[in-house]
Design a protein around this motif. Structure first.
Motif, PDB file in Angstrom:
ATOM      1  N   TYR A  88       0.836  -1.209   0.000  1.00  0.00           N
ATOM      2  CA  TYR A  88       0.000   0.000   0.000  1.00  0.00           C
ATOM      3  C   TYR A  88       0.867   1.255   0.000  1.00  0.00           C
ATOM      4  CZ  TYR A  88      -3.454   3.430   1.575  1.00  0.00           C
ATOM      5  OH  TYR A  88      -4.265   4.542   1.686  1.00  0.00           O
ATOM      6  N   MET A  89       1.901   1.270   0.824  1.00  0.00           N
ATOM      7  CA  MET A  89       2.795   2.423   0.901  1.00  0.00           C
ATOM      8  C   MET A  89       3.499   2.664  -0.432  1.00  0.00           C
ATOM      9  SD  MET A  89       2.835   4.005   3.883  1.00  0.00           S
ATOM     10  CE  MET A  89       4.454   4.706   4.171  1.00  0.00           C
ATOM     11  N   ALA A  90       3.849   1.589  -1.124  1.00  0.00           N
ATOM     12  CA  ALA A  90       4.536   1.730  -2.409  1.00  0.00           C
ATOM     13  C   ALA A  90       3.583   2.190  -3.506  1.00  0.00           C
ATOM     14  CB  ALA A  90       5.189   0.402  -2.803  1.00  0.00           C
ATOM     15  N   ALA A  91       2.308   1.776  -3.394  1.00  0.00           N
ATOM     16  CA  ALA A  91       1.340   2.065  -4.455  1.00  0.00           C
ATOM     17  C   ALA A  91       0.789   3.476  -4.400  1.00  0.00           C
ATOM     18  CB  ALA A  91       0.187   1.058  -4.383  1.00  0.00           C
ATOM     19  N   CYS A  92       0.623   4.021  -3.202  1.00  0.00           N
ATOM     20  CA  CYS A  92      -0.040   5.323  -3.118  1.00  0.00           C
ATOM     21  C   CYS A  92       0.700   6.264  -2.184  1.00  0.00           C
ATOM     22  CB  CYS A  92      -1.498   5.169  -2.681  1.00  0.00           C
ATOM     23  SG  CYS A  92      -1.745   5.006  -0.923  1.00  0.00           S
ATOM     24  N   CYS A  93       0.350   7.528  -2.256  1.00  0.00           N
ATOM     25  CA  CYS A  93       1.099   8.560  -1.536  1.00  0.00           C
ATOM     26  C   CYS A  93       0.438   9.002  -0.241  1.00  0.00           C
ATOM     27  CB  CYS A  93       1.281   9.780  -2.438  1.00  0.00           C
ATOM     28  SG  CYS A  93      -0.271  10.639  -2.844  1.00  0.00           S
ATOM     29  N   PHE A  94      -0.758   8.513   0.080  1.00  0.00           N
ATOM     30  CA  PHE A  94      -1.519   9.080   1.199  1.00  0.00           C
ATOM     31  C   PHE A  94      -0.749   9.031   2.521  1.00  0.00           C
ATOM     32  CE2 PHE A  94      -5.324   7.512  -1.418  1.00  0.00           C
ATOM     33  CZ  PHE A  94      -5.420   8.726  -2.079  1.00  0.00           C
ATOM     34  N   ASN A  95      -0.286   7.845   2.905  1.00  0.00           N
ATOM     35  CA  ASN A  95       0.440   7.735   4.170  1.00  0.00           C
ATOM     36  C   ASN A  95       1.824   8.371   4.087  1.00  0.00           C
ATOM     37  OD1 ASN A  95      -1.801   6.349   5.028  1.00  0.00           O
ATOM     38  ND2 ASN A  95      -0.665   4.658   5.933  1.00  0.00           N
ATOM     39  N   ARG A  96       2.444   8.297   2.928  1.00  0.00           N
ATOM     40  CA  ARG A  96       3.756   8.926   2.762  1.00  0.00           C
ATOM     41  C   ARG A  96       3.667  10.431   2.977  1.00  0.00           C
ATOM     42  NH1 ARG A  96       7.947   6.214   0.157  1.00  0.00           N
ATOM     43  NH2 ARG A  96       7.460   4.078  -0.508  1.00  0.00           N
ATOM     44  N   VAL A  97       2.678  11.054   2.359  1.00  0.00           N
ATOM     45  CA  VAL A  97       2.497  12.491   2.533  1.00  0.00           C
ATOM     46  C   VAL A  97       2.218  12.817   3.993  1.00  0.00           C
ATOM     47  CG1 VAL A  97       0.942  14.432   2.021  1.00  0.00           C
ATOM     48  CG2 VAL A  97       1.792  12.988   0.173  1.00  0.00           C
ATOM     49  N   ALA A  98       1.368  12.005   4.642  1.00  0.00           N
ATOM     50  CA  ALA A  98       1.054  12.223   6.058  1.00  0.00           C
ATOM     51  C   ALA A  98       2.310  12.145   6.913  1.00  0.00           C
ATOM     52  CB  ALA A  98       0.034  11.191   6.527  1.00  0.00           C
ATOM     53  N   LEU A  99       3.170  11.163   6.652  1.00  0.00           N
ATOM     54  CA  LEU A  99       4.377  11.005   7.451  1.00  0.00           C
ATOM     55  C   LEU A  99       5.368  12.138   7.199  1.00  0.00           C
ATOM     56  CD1 LEU A  99       4.979   7.141   7.254  1.00  0.00           C
ATOM     57  CD2 LEU A  99       3.547   8.460   8.808  1.00  0.00           C
TER      58      LEU A  99
END
Length: 387
Positions: A88-99
């Motif tokens: 999920y982390m590799a596929a989309c940016c939602f959590n990455r942006v949040a972190l």
């Protein structure tokens, strides 16, 4: 290639209406059509329908709470969950942006300081803090002292329960490898009872309180009509902690007061997620099925088939959270232009063009193809001294 033209979303809403109205025969006939065309390995709509049909079937049978509790007790294996989360982390940016938003906000708050204390509601296996510890290790002037107070909750959840102490051991190992002085303290309690009496704070430390998409599990006024709701109590307690910054991430959804309103909103929200996954992960990927049918599917089942205290999530739109936070005596801080710029550029450069990062007032927004799914903001106590 598919040759049918069945509009599954057009069948799901009337099926939900039939279930709500107690029209068993109609609901069963619509469910039969949906299940004949749904698939856990098909396109995004077929996969979505597979999850939603299970929820409707359980609600119609009156077995939602029992099934959800059974699935919660079983859950996916921790290793399988971690692999799916990594996908999920590799596929989309939602959590990455949040972190990144959290880390850069903390970096700004730590200017000229040597001690950091994070009070973290919903530790999420500590994923979000490995990057922070790595940044601290390379900080100009040497790493500061870092203390994390992890606040776990008593309620069951859909991800497997790696012990909160195990999370602390892993973070401690990372901190030692990075050369960062580190302390970890865990608390498992009802969140509305948490206050500064639960943990020690030092006068010279930067106190950061964080919530990454978890306050929606707190009960709202729909359950507590005669007294302050748990989410308002938690916000009041955070104000009384007087943090240097409270970083909040919210799921931008609102279930309303009826089953049908909740069903429609959940359908819109999860349709966007399943469409995003279809655009970023191959359909033959087995871990995608774990992510969709086990993890997201478990949440969908709870939303559709459970009621009252068994209904885990009660999300609110970010505008509703803004009113709630202000009512609790919190003051919203402006977004840092450099943080917004970095995040927008990162998403445009590294991720699918369907993702977007935007702003509304003092909220950082994230979404997929025009639908706002998440929002982030920073707060201090109303009477805190401005910089």
């Amino acid at each position: 290639m598919r040759t049918d033209v069945v509009d599954l979303c057009a069948l799901l809403i009337p099926c939900a209406q039939a279930v709500a109205a107690g029209s068993v025969m109609t609901a069963q006939e619509l469910l039969k059509q949906i299940k004949q065309n749904a698939s856990s390995t098909g396109d995004d709509t077929q996969r979505l329908a597979q999850c939603f049909s299970k929820g409707l079937e359980a609600r119609l049978a009156g077995t939602g709470s029992q099934l959800w509790q059974l699935l919660t007790a079983e859950g996916p294996l921790v290793i399988k969950y971690l692999k799916a989360y990594k996908l999920y982390m590799a596929a989309c940016c939602f959590n990455r942006v949040a972190l990144f938003f959290n880390i850069m906000t903390i970096e700004h708050a730590m200017a000229g300081k040597s001690k950091l204390h994070i009070v973290d509601y919903g530790p999420h296996h500590g994923f979000q803090w490995v990057g922070l510890l790595r940044w601290m290790a390379n900080r100009k002037g040497g790493p500061p002292e870092v203390k994390i107070t992890a606040i776990s909750r008593l309620q069951p959840r859909s991800c497997p329960s790696e012990g909160i102490e195990d999370t602390g051991h892993r973070l401690g190992k990372c901190a030692r490898e990075f050369g960062v002085p580190f302390k970890y303290h865990s608390i498992t309690a009802r969140w509305e009872t948490i206050c500064t009496d639960f943990f020690k704070t030092d006068a010279d430390e930067v106190l950061v309180v964080t919530d990454l998409f978890d306050f929606g599990i707190l009960m709202d006024e729909s359950i507590y009509l005669d007294r302050l709701s748990p989410r308002d109590t938690v916000l009041n307690n955070i104000r009384n902690m007087r943090p240097d910054v409270f970083i909040q991430g919210v799921v931008n959804s609102s279930y309303g007061t009826s089953f049908l309103a909740r069903f429609r909103e959940a359908l819109f929200y999860y349709s966007a997620l399943f469409d995003m996954l279809d655009a970023t992960i191959p359909r033959k990927c087995k871990l995608r099925s774990v992510l969709e049918q086990s993890m997201l599917g478990h949440s969908v089942l709870n939303v559709i088939a459970c009621e009252g205290v068994d209904l885990v999530n009660h999300p609110e739109k970010y505008g509703q959270w803004q009113v709630r936070n202000q009512r609790a005596g919190l003051r919203q801080l402006p977004l840092k232009p450099n943080i917004v710029k970095v995040l927008k550029e990162k998403v445009m450069k590294d991720h699918h063009k369907g993702f977007f990062v935007g702003e509304d007032g003092r909220w950082l927004l994230q979404g997929w193809k025009g639908r706002i799914l998440y929002a982030h903001s920073t707060w201090v106590a109303e009477d805190a001294i401005s910089e």
